[in-house]
Scaffold this motif. Sequence first.
Motif, PDB file in Angstrom:
ATOM      1  N   ILE A  39      79.757  91.137 162.538  1.00  0.00           N
ATOM      2  CA  ILE A  39      78.533  91.073 163.352  1.00  0.00           C
ATOM      3  C   ILE A  39      77.988  89.653 163.289  1.00  0.00           C
ATOM      4  CG2 ILE A  39      76.176  91.921 163.668  1.00  0.00           C
ATOM      5  CD1 ILE A  39      77.033  94.546 162.393  1.00  0.00           C
ATOM      6  N   THR A  40      77.809  89.076 164.448  1.00  0.00           N
ATOM      7  CA  THR A  40      77.282  87.716 164.510  1.00  0.00           C
ATOM      8  C   THR A  40      76.165  87.652 165.548  1.00  0.00           C
ATOM      9  OG1 THR A  40      77.919  85.384 164.685  1.00  0.00           O
ATOM     10  CG2 THR A  40      78.930  86.911 166.255  1.00  0.00           C
ATOM     11  N   THR A  89      78.057  87.468 159.589  1.00  0.00           N
ATOM     12  CA  THR A  89      78.474  86.111 159.268  1.00  0.00           C
ATOM     13  C   THR A  89      78.271  85.172 160.457  1.00  0.00           C
ATOM     14  OG1 THR A  89      80.333  84.737 158.553  1.00  0.00           O
ATOM     15  CG2 THR A  89      80.858  86.634 159.935  1.00  0.00           C
ATOM     16  N   HIS A  90      78.046  83.908 160.138  1.00  0.00           N
ATOM     17  CA  HIS A  90      78.034  82.865 161.160  1.00  0.00           C
ATOM     18  C   HIS A  90      79.411  82.203 161.278  1.00  0.00           C
ATOM     19  CE1 HIS A  90      73.497  82.845 160.953  1.00  0.00           C
ATOM     20  NE2 HIS A  90      73.707  82.671 162.249  1.00  0.00           N
ATOM     21  N   ASN A  91      80.315  82.587 160.363  1.00  0.00           N
ATOM     22  CA  ASN A  91      81.655  81.984 160.352  1.00  0.00           C
ATOM     23  C   ASN A  91      82.726  83.072 160.402  1.00  0.00           C
ATOM     24  OD1 ASN A  91      80.846  79.115 159.889  1.00  0.00           O
ATOM     25  ND2 ASN A  91      79.992  80.004 158.006  1.00  0.00           N
ATOM     26  N   PRO A  92      82.872  83.746 161.536  1.00  0.00           N
ATOM     27  CA  PRO A  92      83.865  84.836 161.624  1.00  0.00           C
ATOM     28  C   PRO A  92      85.304  84.357 161.442  1.00  0.00           C
ATOM     29  CG  PRO A  92      82.948  84.311 163.791  1.00  0.00           C
ATOM     30  CD  PRO A  92      82.138  83.569 162.792  1.00  0.00           C
ATOM     31  N   ASN A  93      85.526  83.069 161.674  1.00  0.00           N
ATOM     32  CA  ASN A  93      86.887  82.541 161.537  1.00  0.00           C
ATOM     33  C   ASN A  93      87.364  82.512 160.084  1.00  0.00           C
ATOM     34  OD1 ASN A  93      84.885  80.546 161.169  1.00  0.00           O
ATOM     35  ND2 ASN A  93      86.411  78.912 161.361  1.00  0.00           N
ATOM     36  N   GLN A  94      86.435  82.749 159.129  1.00  0.00           N
ATOM     37  CA  GLN A  94      86.824  82.803 157.717  1.00  0.00           C
ATOM     38  C   GLN A  94      87.539  84.101 157.379  1.00  0.00           C
ATOM     39  OE1 GLN A  94      83.138  82.185 155.585  1.00  0.00           O
ATOM     40  NE2 GLN A  94      83.436  79.971 155.471  1.00  0.00           N
ATOM     41  N   PHE A  95      87.440  85.087 158.268  1.00  0.00           N
ATOM     42  CA  PHE A  95      88.026  86.397 157.993  1.00  0.00           C
ATOM     43  C   PHE A  95      89.224  86.628 158.911  1.00  0.00           C
ATOM     44  CE2 PHE A  95      83.586  86.414 156.876  1.00  0.00           C
ATOM     45  CZ  PHE A  95      83.612  86.902 155.573  1.00  0.00           C
ATOM     46  N   LYS A  96      90.365  86.925 158.278  1.00  0.00           N
ATOM     47  CA  LYS A  96      91.620  87.005 159.026  1.00  0.00           C
ATOM     48  C   LYS A  96      91.787  88.320 159.774  1.00  0.00           C
ATOM     49  CE  LYS A  96      94.022  83.878 155.854  1.00  0.00           C
ATOM     50  NZ  LYS A  96      95.124  83.738 154.870  1.00  0.00           N
ATOM     51  N   LYS A  97      91.355  89.417 159.147  1.00  0.00           N
ATOM     52  CA  LYS A  97      91.566  90.734 159.753  1.00  0.00           C
ATOM     53  C   LYS A  97      90.237  91.472 159.887  1.00  0.00           C
ATOM     54  CE  LYS A  97      96.211  91.310 157.761  1.00  0.00           C
ATOM     55  NZ  LYS A  97      97.045  92.178 156.883  1.00  0.00           N
ATOM     56  N   TYR A  98      90.018  91.997 161.059  1.00  0.00           N
ATOM     57  CA  TYR A  98      88.858  92.867 161.282  1.00  0.00           C
ATOM     58  C   TYR A  98      89.155  93.747 162.502  1.00  0.00           C
ATOM     59  CZ  TYR A  98      87.786  89.046 164.529  1.00  0.00           C
ATOM     60  OH  TYR A  98      87.865  88.088 165.508  1.00  0.00           O
ATOM     61  N   ASP A  99      88.407  94.811 162.633  1.00  0.00           N
ATOM     62  CA  ASP A  99      88.670  95.797 163.688  1.00  0.00           C
ATOM     63  C   ASP A  99      87.748  95.635 164.891  1.00  0.00           C
ATOM     64  OD1 ASP A  99      90.688  97.456 162.227  1.00  0.00           O
ATOM     65  OD2 ASP A  99      88.999  97.698 160.845  1.00  0.00           O
ATOM     66  N   ASN A 100      86.497  95.273 164.646  1.00  0.00           N
ATOM     67  CA  ASN A 100      85.517  95.164 165.729  1.00  0.00           C
ATOM     68  C   ASN A 100      84.701  93.887 165.566  1.00  0.00           C
ATOM     69  OD1 ASN A 100      85.859  97.936 167.013  1.00  0.00           O
ATOM     70  ND2 ASN A 100      85.295  98.524 164.922  1.00  0.00           N
ATOM     71  N   PHE A 101      84.323  93.327 166.711  1.00  0.00           N
ATOM     72  CA  PHE A 101      83.519  92.105 166.703  1.00  0.00           C
ATOM     73  C   PHE A 101      82.258  92.367 167.547  1.00  0.00           C
ATOM     74  CE2 PHE A 101      82.060  87.931 167.780  1.00  0.00           C
ATOM     75  CZ  PHE A 101      82.445  87.115 166.730  1.00  0.00           C
ATOM     76  N   PHE A 102      81.108  92.400 166.868  1.00  0.00           N
ATOM     77  CA  PHE A 102      79.837  92.691 167.544  1.00  0.00           C
ATOM     78  C   PHE A 102      78.965  91.436 167.603  1.00  0.00           C
ATOM     79  CE2 PHE A 102      81.121  96.808 165.794  1.00  0.00           C
ATOM     80  CZ  PHE A 102      80.900  97.667 166.870  1.00  0.00           C
ATOM     81  N   ILE A 103      78.160  91.369 168.666  1.00  0.00           N
ATOM     82  CA  ILE A 103      77.178  90.285 168.808  1.00  0.00           C
ATOM     83  C   ILE A 103      75.801  90.915 169.017  1.00  0.00           C
ATOM     84  CG2 ILE A 103      76.429  88.296 170.180  1.00  0.00           C
ATOM     85  CD1 ILE A 103      79.348  87.907 171.011  1.00  0.00           C
ATOM     86  N   VAL A 104      74.829  90.471 168.221  1.00  0.00           N
ATOM     87  CA  VAL A 104      73.448  90.921 168.423  1.00  0.00           C
ATOM     88  C   VAL A 104      72.852  90.079 169.551  1.00  0.00           C
ATOM     89  CG1 VAL A 104      71.166  91.206 167.401  1.00  0.00           C
ATOM     90  CG2 VAL A 104      73.210  91.565 165.999  1.00  0.00           C
ATOM     91  N   GLU A 105      72.486  90.770 170.635  1.00  0.00           N
ATOM     92  CA  GLU A 105      72.011  90.051 171.826  1.00  0.00           C
ATOM     93  C   GLU A 105      71.051  90.947 172.615  1.00  0.00           C
ATOM     94  OE1 GLU A 105      74.760  87.242 174.157  1.00  0.00           O
ATOM     95  OE2 GLU A 105      74.705  89.058 175.381  1.00  0.00           O
ATOM     96  N   ASN A 106      69.944  90.375 173.036  1.00  0.00           N
ATOM     97  CA  ASN A 106      68.950  91.110 173.839  1.00  0.00           C
ATOM     98  C   ASN A 106      68.527  92.429 173.189  1.00  0.00           C
ATOM     99  OD1 ASN A 106      69.015  89.116 175.862  1.00  0.00           O
ATOM    100  ND2 ASN A 106      70.806  90.087 176.809  1.00  0.00           N
ATOM    101  N   LYS A 107      68.312  92.369 171.859  1.00  0.00           N
ATOM    102  CA  LYS A 107      67.805  93.511 171.088  1.00  0.00           C
ATOM    103  C   LYS A 107      68.804  94.673 171.018  1.00  0.00           C
ATOM    104  CE  LYS A 107      63.117  92.403 172.708  1.00  0.00           C
ATOM    105  NZ  LYS A 107      62.995  91.247 171.855  1.00  0.00           N
ATOM    106  N   LYS A 108      70.081  94.359 171.267  1.00  0.00           N
ATOM    107  CA  LYS A 108      71.133  95.386 171.205  1.00  0.00           C
ATOM    108  C   LYS A 108      72.344  94.830 170.468  1.00  0.00           C
ATOM    109  CE  LYS A 108      69.867  97.948 175.385  1.00  0.00           C
ATOM    110  NZ  LYS A 108      68.532  97.338 175.544  1.00  0.00           N
TER     111      LYS A 108
END
Length: 527
Positions: free
Chosen positions: A361-362, A503-522
């Motif tokens: 989540i970024t 995290t502000h540095n998602p590139n530090q993590f090699k494996k993950y299943d989902n990538f979320f962005i907090v935007e417009n209160k959602k």
Amino acid sequence: MKKFQYLSKSLKVKRKKIRIANSIIAKNLNAFIEISIVIMITALLGQETTSNIFLDSIDKELFKFLLPFTVALRLGVYYFDHLNIETLVINTQASLRKEAAKELFNEENISFAYVNYKVGNETTNIVQIYRIFVSLIGTGLQLFVFYFSLLYLNTDIAIGILFSSIFFYKPILILLNKFKKNEELNRTYVYEQDRNLERVINNYYLIKILKKEGSELTKLNKNIDKVKDISFVNTKLFFTTHNLFNFLVTFAISILLSQTFLQDILNLESIFILLRGAQFFSQITAMYANIVSKGIYVDTFLKGIETKEYQKNGEFKLDDTLVVKEIAINIDNVEFRYQSSDEKIFDKLDVSIQLGSHNIITGPNGSGKSTLIGLMTGVYKPNSGNINVYSDRFGYVGPVPLIFNESLYGNLIYGNIDGADKKDLNNLVNEFKIFDYEFNIDDEISVNNLSSGQMQKISLIRAIYNKPSILFLDEATTNLDKNSIEIINKLLDEFNGTIINITHNPNQFKKYDNFFIVENKKLINSD
């Protein structure tokens, strides 16, 4: 008076009314005792006492035996009053501090500065208000006792004082109102000064780097001068309100005594009662001024109570049926805002987190990423909507590591409910390379002898070793070197549970299943 009654009802202290009543009774009993002592001393010195049926019926020789007893009784009553009111003050202070400590864990988005204010400044001043208020009532009744005693002993002087007070009522009231307005202004300036200081402390590096010390000092100095100027005015007003009536009565007595034809009007008892009464009146004006100056603390305390009454209708609950749907966390139509704020952090938030998934989540600063962890763990309650989790066995690693001044072992097993094996912990400590020398796990550590990176590693080991069902990481790789991040990636890959990774540095993590962005209160899934 209404505010004090509301305040008194809000404080969880037993026998408040009884202790206040006892104190008032004791103060007035002492007023009678003081008058009795003066009358007995006057009689024993051979001076004429006021002639009345009651006093004339008492054998003056009896005073030789009663006077020492009465003096001792006065001390005993004073001691009782002191112990009674101090017990009330101590119990009130303890109650307020316990409530402030409790509030630390119950309130949302609470700061250390706020808790420190509640435990220290507000508690101390509310306790002082209690003491002053009880003294004010007691002293006011003492003044009535002295006045009616004067009325009984010297009716002419008592009536003269009553009519004279009518002329002084308005000027004294004007002075008190002026003092009240100035205290309100003073509080405004002091609050502004504290805000400026807080701004400087929070932005110290930026101010130094941009070389803005001069302009910031000018702002602070101007505000300090405002406080200084209003304080000088208040000092003069306080002196006037505290001493004016006392001076006028003493001055009037001196005029009466200097005129031979008026000397017969006064006797020793009347002079004592006049001087003591004037002293009581001065104390009352000073107490009133003191209560006015501390009134802001009552306002903030009562405002805090009203804020607590603010209810949230959302729901957070444990739901083990989510396992069947392979869902770890389900958020349904959630709205959230902090108390005392109209700004929504999240609005109509809907998201399902899959069981056993690693979720990045970024989002920009201030978007609500850390608040989301608070909602998912039940630390914060939504204003509306529902949050269901399949397990409340959480692990958490934040940007600021939690380190206690105790053994490394004690730090690592904090929150552990399954027991710990020192050998396993030692292996993790060595794997993370927390120390570059041999370290005994039973040795004490503290924030003073550890680097930020070492503290972060200890927090990570603590969280993972406790085998949580859901692991929350909030900027958990801050202050870690490349090798440590590699170790974390390995541990996260092997972790048997759900991971929420802010995290502000998602590139530090090699494996993950989902990538979320907090935007417009959602929370938006960008996969």
